[in-house]
Scaffold this active site. Structure first.
Site: not given
Ligand code: C2E
Ligand code: CA
Ligand code: CA
Ligand code: CA
Length: 279
Positions: A58, A117, A149, A179, A236
């Site tokens: 991802e 995403n 996603e 998602d 996830e």
């Molecule tokens: P998401 O799509 O649900 O992505 C999963 C989030 O959980 C990511 O946070 C990831 O770094 C984190 N994560 C992964 N494995 C674990 C784990 O084992 N434990 C915990 N506690 N967390 C874990 P991140 O990278 O901070 O992203 C947060 C959200 O921001 C994403 O949630 C997504 O909704 C959004 N996002 C990030 N990049 C993009 C993008 O390019 N476009 C869009 N539209 N949304 C994005």
């Molecule tokens: Ca999530």
């Molecule tokens: Ca995602």
């Molecule tokens: Ca999310």
């Protein structure tokens, strides 16, 4: 703990109030040259928990802001979504990813799925998908290597344009995942209104494995639901062996989470996963 580049960002919750100055500075940054302004991405592996095999990755956006340092995507994606900058931001991201996929295809025979995403406003945008398909064409990317996603920075509502765009994706073989399934706006009705072939189980359910019986029961019924409508599944936020085993035993073997890896920069991802991939 050792810091993985791109894995750290300051705490942010969607309900937190963003100061006006910060918000307008972020908006301004989104408006300019993204790369120049410190925007980049990381990749988190998706693993088959039973074999340990890599099955995909991802893409997660990151922003090392010149003034604020690492900003959470929860913050800047929300601002981008509200200001309309999500369209150029995502197109920029796609071009970066496609360049990387092409390079990995040539160098390592990369043929796994990359998930990107996308927010509801992109799905209903009148021109974003035309541009998306042009990019696919331009970079000569096979569309079965891609997954969308659907994230819910805003509620995904039914619109003919959204349905049309998703059907166009489906007809090209692009996988469509929902998602954070089971939380927020994410509703069962989406499964019948839109051509969704994968469910991504939210990490909040995974966290409660071994701690909350009711939540475990909801989790296993989500898994059954996915099986009964022939949707693929990925969980996830898998952080412990116990969580991984519970998910495997209950019919959800594909995992993403810190147990396997944090999101990695493309270079780190290549080093760790692709240099063996070729064999
Ligand atoms: P998401 O799509 O649900 O992505 C999963 C989030 O959980 C990511 O946070 C990831 O770094 C984190 N994560 C992964 N494995 C674990 C784990 O084992 N434990 C915990 N506690 N967390 C874990 P991140 O990278 O901070 O992203 C947060 C959200 O921001 C994403 O949630 C997504 O909704 C959004 N996002 C990030 N990049 C993009 C993008 O390019 N476009 C869009 N539209 N949304 C994005
Ligand atoms: Ca999530
Ligand atoms: Ca995602
Ligand atoms: Ca999310």
């Amino acid at each position: 703990a050792k810091e993985v580049p791109g894995s750290f960002h300051s705490f942010f919750h969607p309900l937190m109030k963003i100061s006006y100055n910060r918000k307008s500075a972020i908006e301004k940054g989104l408006n300019g040259d993204l790369k120049e302004n410190g925007f980049y991405y990381v990749l988190q592996p998706q693993i088959d928990g039973s074999s340990g095999q890599l099955v995909g990755a991802e893409v997660l956006s990151r922003w090392n802001h010149p003034e604020f340092g690492e900003i959470s995507p929860l913050e800047f994606i929300q601002i981008a979504e509200e200001s309309g900058e999500i369209v150029p931001l995502t197109s920029h991201l796609l071009a970066e990813i496609f360049t990387q996929i092409k390079e990995w295809e040539k160098g390592f025979g990369w043929n796994l799925r990359t998930a990107i995403n996308m927010t509801p406003s992109l799905l209903s945008d009148p021109t974003f998908f035309d541009n998306f398909f042009e990019l696919l064409e331009h970079f000569q990317i096979s569309s079965h290597l891609l997954e969308i996603e659907i994230t819910e920075q805003a509620e995904l509502t039914y619109s003919p344009k959204t349905l049309e765009n998703l059907l166009r994706c489906k007809s090209k073989g692009i996988s469509i995942a929902i998602d954070d399934f089971g939380t927020g706006f994410s509703m069962i009705s989406y499964l019948t209104h839109f051509p969704i072939n994968k469910i991504k189980i939210d990490q909040s359910f995974v966290q409660k494995i071994g701690q909350n019986r009711k939540s475990e029961a909801v989790l296993t019924s989500l898994i059954h639901l996915a099986h009964s409508i022939e949707c693929d599944l990925v969980a996830e936020g898998v952080e412990t062996v116990e969580e991984s085993l519970f998910l495997q035993e209950n019919g959800c073997p594909i995992h993403q989470g810190y147990l396997y890896d944090k999101p990695l920069t493309p270079k780190a991802f290549e080093k760790k996963y692709l240099q063996d991939f070729i064999k």
